[in-house]
Structures are given as structure tokens and as C-alpha cells.
Design a protein around this motif. Structure first.
Motif, short mmCIF file in Angstrom:
data_model
loop_
_atom_site.label_atom_id
_atom_site.label_comp_id
_atom_site.label_asym_id
_atom_site.label_seq_id
_atom_site.Cartn_x
_atom_site.Cartn_y
_atom_site.Cartn_z
N UNK A 71 0.85 -1.18 0.00
CA UNK A 71 0.00 0.00 0.00
C UNK A 71 0.89 1.24 0.00
N UNK A 72 0.57 2.18 -0.87
CA UNK A 72 1.34 3.41 -0.97
C UNK A 72 0.76 4.48 -0.07
N UNK A 73 1.61 5.13 0.71
CA UNK A 73 1.21 6.23 1.58
C UNK A 73 1.89 7.51 1.13
N UNK A 74 1.11 8.56 1.02
CA UNK A 74 1.62 9.89 0.65
C UNK A 74 1.40 10.79 1.87
N UNK A 75 2.49 11.17 2.52
CA UNK A 75 2.39 11.87 3.80
C UNK A 75 2.84 13.32 3.67
N UNK A 76 1.96 14.22 4.04
CA UNK A 76 2.23 15.66 4.01
C UNK A 76 2.60 16.15 2.61
N UNK A 77 2.25 15.38 1.58
CA UNK A 77 2.55 15.79 0.22
C UNK A 77 4.02 15.77 -0.13
N UNK A 78 4.86 15.22 0.76
CA UNK A 78 6.31 15.24 0.51
C UNK A 78 6.96 13.86 0.60
N UNK A 79 6.41 13.02 1.43
CA UNK A 79 7.05 11.73 1.70
C UNK A 79 6.14 10.60 1.21
N UNK A 80 6.57 9.88 0.20
CA UNK A 80 5.77 8.77 -0.34
C UNK A 80 6.56 7.47 -0.16
N UNK A 81 5.88 6.46 0.34
CA UNK A 81 6.53 5.17 0.56
C UNK A 81 5.48 4.08 0.57
N UNK A 82 5.95 2.84 0.47
CA UNK A 82 5.06 1.68 0.47
C UNK A 82 5.22 0.89 1.76
N UNK A 83 4.13 0.28 2.18
CA UNK A 83 4.16 -0.66 3.29
C UNK A 83 3.63 -1.99 2.78
N UNK A 84 4.41 -3.02 2.95
CA UNK A 84 3.97 -4.37 2.62
C UNK A 84 3.31 -4.96 3.86
N UNK A 85 2.00 -5.19 3.83
CA UNK A 85 1.33 -5.72 5.04
C UNK A 85 1.89 -7.04 5.52
N UNK A 86 2.46 -7.81 4.60
CA UNK A 86 2.99 -9.11 4.97
C UNK A 86 4.44 -9.04 5.48
N UNK A 87 5.11 -7.92 5.22
CA UNK A 87 6.50 -7.76 5.68
C UNK A 87 6.78 -6.28 5.94
N UNK A 88 6.12 -5.71 6.95
CA UNK A 88 6.27 -4.27 7.19
C UNK A 88 7.59 -3.93 7.88
N UNK A 89 8.00 -2.69 7.74
CA UNK A 89 9.15 -2.19 8.48
C UNK A 89 8.77 -2.09 9.97
N UNK A 90 9.76 -1.95 10.85
CA UNK A 90 9.45 -1.81 12.28
C UNK A 90 8.51 -0.63 12.54
N UNK A 91 7.55 -0.83 13.45
CA UNK A 91 6.54 0.20 13.71
C UNK A 91 7.16 1.47 14.30
N UNK A 92 8.25 1.34 15.02
CA UNK A 92 8.88 2.53 15.60
C UNK A 92 9.23 3.54 14.52
#
Length: 198
Positions: free
Chosen positions: A163-184
Motif C-alpha cells: 500500500x502506498x502512503x503519501x504523507x504531508x505531500x512530501x514523503x511517499x513510501x510503500x508498506x507491505x502488510x505481509x513484511x512491514x518495516x518496524x513500527x517505531x
């Protein structure tokens, strides 16, 4: 005349001590509210990531996620570090935004002054911090793949993609629900925590 001037001087001193105590209590309240909000952001990680595994899961998450009492416990710990105690801690939830409001009382009284009441007066202050989701999201586009047997196609439909997230119009990245990065790390990118004016 001299006695009157001395009394005024001591009165100003009392006001100064009360103001310093109030500032100290406000600092403790600010720290406690931020600590509560940050703790809550840490806690919602598993529920948020779990929501990515279900169609429409994020909408359900933002409508129903729950903040535990540990956030207010964290507020109490930070208040204590600033010579105060929490006398009120509450939450107000909204879609993509939660508010933690913390009220504290200083452990130390203002002290002896020419104004007798200050000997037993404790400063109080209130602060509100928010956890605010700052991103929009959509399923990431994936290149077309050759279709396999029907069974494989059914499994593909049931497997969530990134899933692609666009945050504050500046930071775009993907999260793989099956292998996400650390929540911290993800939590700080997805949710802003800051104080607001009461």
C-alpha cells in the motif's frame, strides 16, 4: 513609607514565585501530554498493520481503534520526573485524530511568602497533545503478471499487496502488510504527535 515599599517588594516576590511554579507545572503538563500521545502511537502499531491485511481495514481502524490506560500511566511517569502528579487524563477520539488532555498539579507548594495562602498552594496546568494521521493511501500499482491456474488466481486475490502512503505531500513510501518495516519507524512517518492550544 518604607514598610509599604517592603511589603510591595515581598508581594512582587510572591507573584514571581507563583508564576515560576505555574510555568513549572505547565512544562510538566506538556511533557506528560506528549508522553501519553507518543505511548498511544506506539501501542496502535499492531492494530494499524493488521488493518492493512483487510479490505477497507484502515477505515474500520480509524473508526474503532482503542487507546489503553498505559498512555496515561506514561503521562504520570513524565509528570513525576517534573515534580508533578497527574490529576486528570482523558482522550477524545475522532477520525484520523486523537487528543490526549492531561492535567497536573505540582508536588511542591509555592512556599512561604507574605501571602499566607501560598504556603499550601500547588500550581496546576493542563496540556493537550494530538496523534494525527497525516497521510493518504491507496493500493500500490503492480505490473501485470501472467495468470496461472484458477486456484493460483484465487490465492492472488486473497493476498494483500503493498500500500502506498503519501504523507504531508512530501514523503511517499510503500508498506507491505505481509513484511512491514518496524513500527517505531513507520509510526513516526504516519502519525504526527504535537501539542495544541487548549
Amino acid at each position: 513609607m518604607v514598610a509599604g515599599l517592603l511589603f510591595l517588594a515581598f508581594a512582587f516576590f510572591a507573584v514571581g514565585k507563583a508564576s515560576a511554579a505555574r510555568n513549572g507545572a505547565q512544562g510538566a503538563a506538556d511533557a506528560a501530554a506528549l508522553a501519553a500521545a507518543q505511548q498511544a502511537r506506539d501501542e496502535i502499531g499492531p492494530a494499524f498493520l493488521g488493518a492493512l491485511l483487510m479490505p477497507g481495514g484502515l477505515n474500520d481502524f480509524f473508526g474503532h481503534h482503542y487507546i489503553s490506560g498505559e498512555a496515561c500511566n506514561q503521562a504520570q511517569r513524565f509528570a513525576a520526573e517534573n515534580r508533578a502528579e497527574v490529576v486528570g487524563c482523558g482522550w477524545e477520539s475522532g477520525f484520523q485524530r486523537d487528543e490526549a488532555t492531561v492535567r497536573v498539579k505540582s508536588l511542591d507548594a509555592v512556599g512561604d511568602t507574605v501571602i499566607p495562602i501560598t504556603k499550601t498552594t500547588h500550581a496546576t496546568a493542563t496540556a493537550t497533545a494530538v496523534i494525527e494521521f497525516r497521510c493518504s493511501w491507496k493500493p500500490a500499482e503492480e505490473p501485470d503478471k501472467e495468470t496461472g491456474p484458477q486456484q493460483d488466481e484465487d490465492e492472488k486475490k486473497e493476498t494483500p499487496g503493498p500500500i502506498t502512503f503519501d504523507c504531508d505531500g512530501r514523503n511517499r513510501f510503500e508498506i507491505d502488510p505481509l513484511d512491514p518495516d518496524p513500527w517505531a519507524e513507520l509510526g513516526k512517518m504516519l502519525f504526527a504527535v504535537h501539542l495544541i492550544d487548549d
